[in-house]
Design an enzyme around this catalytic site. Structure first.
Site, PDB file in Angstrom:
ATOM      1  N   ARG A  10     -71.862 -28.126  24.730  1.00  0.00           N
ATOM      2  CA  ARG A  10     -72.853 -29.136  25.053  1.00  0.00           C
ATOM      3  C   ARG A  10     -73.380 -30.612  24.281  1.00  0.00           C
ATOM      4  O   ARG A  10     -72.670 -31.218  23.195  1.00  0.00           O
ATOM      5  CB  ARG A  10     -74.486 -28.498  24.557  1.00  0.00           C
ATOM      6  CG  ARG A  10     -73.999 -26.650  25.529  1.00  0.00           C
ATOM      7  CD  ARG A  10     -74.513 -26.877  26.819  1.00  0.00           C
ATOM      8  NE  ARG A  10     -74.802 -25.636  27.524  1.00  0.00           N
ATOM      9  CZ  ARG A  10     -75.614 -25.431  28.476  1.00  0.00           C
ATOM     10  NH1 ARG A  10     -76.263 -26.413  29.336  1.00  0.00           N
ATOM     11  NH2 ARG A  10     -74.710 -24.318  29.260  1.00  0.00           N
ATOM     12  N   SER A  19     -77.312 -21.170  36.260  1.00  0.00           N
ATOM     13  CA  SER A  19     -76.885 -22.114  34.937  1.00  0.00           C
ATOM     14  C   SER A  19     -75.445 -22.466  35.488  1.00  0.00           C
ATOM     15  O   SER A  19     -74.756 -22.789  36.407  1.00  0.00           O
ATOM     16  CB  SER A  19     -76.913 -21.072  33.914  1.00  0.00           C
ATOM     17  OG  SER A  19     -77.789 -21.391  33.451  1.00  0.00           O
ATOM     18  N   TYR A  29     -77.405 -21.057  18.331  1.00  0.00           N
ATOM     19  CA  TYR A  29     -76.420 -21.414  19.359  1.00  0.00           C
ATOM     20  C   TYR A  29     -77.604 -22.295  20.270  1.00  0.00           C
ATOM     21  O   TYR A  29     -78.778 -21.454  20.123  1.00  0.00           O
ATOM     22  CB  TYR A  29     -75.880 -20.938  20.337  1.00  0.00           C
ATOM     23  CG  TYR A  29     -75.643 -21.312  21.755  1.00  0.00           C
ATOM     24  CD1 TYR A  29     -74.421 -22.403  22.163  1.00  0.00           C
ATOM     25  CD2 TYR A  29     -76.407 -21.250  23.019  1.00  0.00           C
ATOM     26  CE1 TYR A  29     -74.259 -23.818  23.374  1.00  0.00           C
ATOM     27  CE2 TYR A  29     -76.111 -21.698  23.938  1.00  0.00           C
ATOM     28  CZ  TYR A  29     -75.379 -22.610  24.385  1.00  0.00           C
ATOM     29  OH  TYR A  29     -75.302 -23.375  25.268  1.00  0.00           O
ATOM     30  N   CYS A  62     -74.630 -24.403  37.941  1.00  0.00           N
ATOM     31  CA  CYS A  62     -74.105 -24.609  39.455  1.00  0.00           C
ATOM     32  C   CYS A  62     -74.540 -26.346  38.923  1.00  0.00           C
ATOM     33  O   CYS A  62     -74.982 -26.550  40.924  1.00  0.00           O
ATOM     34  CB  CYS A  62     -74.863 -24.002  40.264  1.00  0.00           C
ATOM     35  SG  CYS A  62     -74.078 -22.015  39.788  1.00  0.00           S
ATOM     36  N   LYS A  91     -85.451 -23.025  27.454  1.00  0.00           N
ATOM     37  CA  LYS A  91     -85.838 -21.601  28.149  1.00  0.00           C
ATOM     38  C   LYS A  91     -86.956 -20.437  27.727  1.00  0.00           C
ATOM     39  O   LYS A  91     -87.063 -19.837  28.196  1.00  0.00           O
ATOM     40  CB  LYS A  91     -84.044 -20.516  28.154  1.00  0.00           C
ATOM     41  CG  LYS A  91     -82.574 -21.247  28.987  1.00  0.00           C
ATOM     42  CD  LYS A  91     -83.236 -21.701  29.879  1.00  0.00           C
ATOM     43  CE  LYS A  91     -81.534 -22.771  29.930  1.00  0.00           C
ATOM     44  NZ  LYS A  91     -82.052 -23.296  31.808  1.00  0.00           N
ATOM     45  N   ASP A 138     -83.418 -29.798  33.915  1.00  0.00           N
ATOM     46  CA  ASP A 138     -83.592 -28.147  34.066  1.00  0.00           C
ATOM     47  C   ASP A 138     -84.394 -27.939  34.316  1.00  0.00           C
ATOM     48  O   ASP A 138     -84.359 -26.224  35.037  1.00  0.00           O
ATOM     49  CB  ASP A 138     -82.844 -28.105  32.289  1.00  0.00           C
ATOM     50  CG  ASP A 138     -81.908 -26.790  32.665  1.00  0.00           C
ATOM     51  OD1 ASP A 138     -81.401 -25.722  33.289  1.00  0.00           O
ATOM     52  OD2 ASP A 138     -83.044 -25.822  31.141  1.00  0.00           O
ATOM     53  N   ARG A 150     -76.279 -18.405  25.787  1.00  0.00           N
ATOM     54  CA  ARG A 150     -76.841 -17.730  25.225  1.00  0.00           C
ATOM     55  C   ARG A 150     -76.486 -16.441  25.686  1.00  0.00           C
ATOM     56  O   ARG A 150     -75.713 -16.243  26.691  1.00  0.00           O
ATOM     57  CB  ARG A 150     -78.046 -17.952  26.580  1.00  0.00           C
ATOM     58  CG  ARG A 150     -78.724 -19.298  26.809  1.00  0.00           C
ATOM     59  CD  ARG A 150     -79.829 -18.991  27.530  1.00  0.00           C
ATOM     60  NE  ARG A 150     -78.929 -19.190  28.806  1.00  0.00           N
ATOM     61  CZ  ARG A 150     -78.768 -18.781  29.957  1.00  0.00           C
ATOM     62  NH1 ARG A 150     -78.899 -17.149  29.734  1.00  0.00           N
ATOM     63  NH2 ARG A 150     -78.498 -18.847  31.280  1.00  0.00           N
ATOM     64  N   HIS A 152     -86.874 -23.019  37.109  1.00  0.00           N
ATOM     65  CA  HIS A 152     -85.582 -23.481  36.398  1.00  0.00           C
ATOM     66  C   HIS A 152     -84.866 -24.783  37.462  1.00  0.00           C
ATOM     67  O   HIS A 152     -83.956 -24.320  38.730  1.00  0.00           O
ATOM     68  CB  HIS A 152     -84.799 -22.184  36.316  1.00  0.00           C
ATOM     69  CG  HIS A 152     -83.116 -22.702  35.677  1.00  0.00           C
ATOM     70  ND1 HIS A 152     -82.361 -21.965  35.848  1.00  0.00           N
ATOM     71  CD2 HIS A 152     -82.793 -23.302  34.761  1.00  0.00           C
ATOM     72  CE1 HIS A 152     -81.020 -22.317  35.702  1.00  0.00           C
ATOM     73  NE2 HIS A 152     -81.514 -23.216  34.322  1.00  0.00           N
TER      74      HIS A 152
HETATM   75  C1  OXD Z   1     -78.896 -22.705  31.445  1.00  0.00           C
HETATM   76  C2  OXD Z   1     -78.667 -23.973  30.286  1.00  0.00           C
HETATM   77  O1  OXD Z   1     -78.014 -21.974  30.584  1.00  0.00           O
HETATM   78  O2  OXD Z   1     -79.388 -25.226  31.273  1.00  0.00           O
HETATM   79  O3  OXD Z   1     -79.230 -22.955  32.529  1.00  0.00           O
HETATM   80  O4  OXD Z   1     -78.474 -24.083  29.190  1.00  0.00           O
HETATM   81 MN    MN Z   2     -80.548 -24.331  32.851  1.00  0.00          MN
END
Ligand code: OXD
Ligand code: MN
Length: 603
Positions: free
Chosen positions: A381, A255, A204, A257, A213, A284, A76, A233
């Protein structure tokens, strides 16, 4: 042929066709035949075509596809992400802002004729179970088959979404074009007041799967503020206790974690023997709304997982790995050319010798790694259907969602923050959420390992002014009253003097969830400290890990160091004043009052 007679959809689609000038327009109905046809098209592109996707080993990974994005298009791009509200104040200090008129004027020429010679795909989708009153409809227009195939996994895609919408104008309009994938002209733009998202020059996932998002967090958080609900989130999980009762918990971490890992946790042996089970509702994003009984209910608006591959393995997250075993898409991981399967760092200890690394070069895997490279991109991913997940919750498709007992915040903190603590009440919990900070990872572009504030783990995703967002949290708390979930903070990442993690994490995090659930039920006591309620040492169950988590380690895990916390509070005051208030964020007085109270208690 169009899939709907909704005049609002048809008008907008006509405008976008006139703008982008595609050669052909395809409405995505979500049928198996159509998806098979698109898959055949995209996999038969010649090698070297940037849109090319590859079939993988049909026996080992049936229905799975592989794709590599451009090397400058792997995450991102927060510096190129904009919230275009009428005024800058509405977007607030955590967002890049531009006047909507100016932004439309800048981007319109970039979209003008951008799909000449290409096909435009029109994707209707529902965020959340189609029958859910909490769900919402979006339509994404794109020139990318990769996006269509990802949206098929990540959302309930197809005609049913248009049937849900009827003639309503309440749908999110997403327009995406890969254009030239030029990073200098890359824009991810939300126009919350128009229910519109424009994304250009990226291919991407996080920038182009506009349901995720862009809609489910940025636009939805704005809608939630206006409509009395919350888009967060957060993962959603259910812990079924031996008595059969299931408690649902949401958790917000920045993100990368470990939200996916916690969401799919396998409890330690001792808990399994007693009959505990963990179910995943989401990994998520959570949409949260008060239910008829006054409690807060959550749905997962998504239908799949867009997870970080490196680090995922049978031990760290068996359930995520299992979810990727069929009908998944892998992006920017490495290939094992002998078996036509995928590989990424920490999948196992055997990197393929005959490998293709994520940029597309054929290499000897072990040698390549020994030279200091990674075979997979750190932010590579998998896109995997939720229905593949062995521990998917039986409530996953429940239109009413699940009632939430606890909300957890957390981040990666080497020191200061204890393993777990509970807020005194919702307002204090909102303060704790506003104070989430974490050492950065590879999920977004930028330096790795720097501490950054990430309120509610939503910094890149709040679609309006962060001060108003905190005020909305406080209002929701007032509305929920004593039915509000209890709020906690966790830190799985505490380190000793030598930089070693002192909490085992992963499945053992169940021990912390156990305490949290008992707190919600009122069956365990706690110590009142300056920062919140902390567990009494004996109340974190360490059965089976006594050698690793000794009483001395537990002391460290649960320590509230006055000096460090005094610094932490000073930093929070600086953050509120300099980063938020001075830059146009209206911080609710109640949050300043929390800060004062913690400071006073520390003295
Ligand atoms: C993020 C994702 O970046 O979930 O938070 O892809
Ligand atoms: Mn995320």
């Amino acid at each position: 042929m169009s899939l709907t007679t909704n005049p609002n959809v048809l008008k907008w689609v006509d405008e976008m066709i006139a703008l982008c000038k595609p050669d052909k327009v395809v409405w995505i109905d979500g049928s198996k035949e159509q998806l098979a046809e698109l898959t055949a098209q995209v996999t038969s592109l010649p090698d070297g075509d940037p849109n090319k996707m590859y079939h993988l080993n049909e026996e080992k990974l049936p229905g799975c596809l592989y794709h590599r994005t451009a090397v400058n298009d792997v995450a991102r791009v927060e510096d190129r992400t904009f919230i275009c509200t009428k005024t800058k104040e509405e977007a607030g200090p955590t967002n890049n802002w531009c006047d909507p008129k100016e932004m439309y004027a800048k981007l319109t020429p970039m979209y003008d004729g951008v799909m000449k010679g290409q096909t435009m795909y029109i994707i209707p989708y529902s965020m959340g179970p189609v029958a859910s009153p909490i769900s919402k409809v979006g339509v994404e227009i794109t020139d990318s088959i990769y996006v269509v195939l990802n949206m098929n996994i990540m959302t309930r895609m197809g005609k049913a979404a248009f049937d849900k919408l009827g003639d309503s104008n309440d749908f999110v309009r997403g327009l995406h074009s890969k254009a030239d994938v030029d990073p200098e002209k890359r824009y991810i733009v939300q126009f919350p007041e128009d229910n519109t998202i424009w994304s250009i020059n990226s291919a991407y996932g996080g920038n182009v799967i506009l349901s995720k998002k862009c809609f489910a967090l940025r636009i939805a958080s704005f809608q939630g503020k206006n409509e009395g609900w919350m888009a967060e989130h957060m993962l959603i999980l259910g812990v079924q206790k031996p008595d059969g009762d299931t408690k649902y918990i949401c958790a917000a971490f920045p993100s990368a974690c470990g939200k996916t890992n916690l969401a799919m946790l396998i409890p330690p042996e001792g808990y399994l023997k007693k009959g505990y089970k963990v179910f995943t509702v989401g990994d998520d994003i959570a949409w949260l709304k008060p239910g008829k009984d006054g409690r807060l209910y959550a749905i997962n608006p998504e239908n799949g997982f867009f997870g970080v591959a490196p680090g995922t393995n049978a031990k760290s997250n068996y359930n995520a790995l299992a979810s990727t075993m069929k009908n998944a898409i892998f992006t920017n991981v490495a290939l094992d050319n002998d078996t036509n399967t995928v590989w990424w760092e920490k999948l196992d200890k055997n990197p393929p010798v005959n490998a293709t690394e994520w940029k597309g070069s054929k290499v000897n895997g072990p040698e390549f790694i020994a030279e200091g490279n990674t075979l997979a991109h750190p932010n590579s991913r998998f896109t995997a259907p939720a229905e593949n997940c062995p521990c998917i919750s039986p409530e996953f498709n429940n239109p009413d969602g699940v009632p939430i007992s606890a909300i957890i915040f957390g981040g990666r903190r080497a020191s200061t923050t204890p393993l777990v603590y509970q807020s005194f009440d919702w307002t204090h919990g909102t303060y704790i959420g506003s104070a989430v900070s974490s050492e950065t990872t590879a999920a977004a572009t930028g330096a790795v390992g720097v501490l950054r504030h990430d309120p509610m783990a939503m910094k890149p995703f709040i679609g309006y002014n962060v001060g108003d967002y905190w005020a909305h949290w406080l209002e929701m708390g007032e509305k929920l009253g004593d039915k509000a979930p209890k709020i906690f903070n966790v830190n799985w990442f505490k380190q000793d003097e030598n930089g070693n993690f002192i909490w085992p994490g992963f499945g053992d995090n169940m021990r912390v969830l156990d305490w949290i659930i008992k707190r919600c039920e009122g069956t365990v006591d706690a110590d009142e400290t300056a920062i919140g309620y902390l567990p009494k040492k004996a109340d974190i169950n360490v059965e089976g890990i006594e050698d690793e988590v000794t009483p001395e380690i537990m002391d460290k895990l649960l320590a509230v160091d006055k000096e460090l916390w005094t610094k932490e509070i000073a930093e929070m005051r600086r953050y509120y004043n300099d980063d938020i208030k001075a830059k146009g964020g209206n911080i609710p007085q109640a949050l300043y009052a929390e800060l004062d109270r913690i400071e006073a208690r520390l003295k």
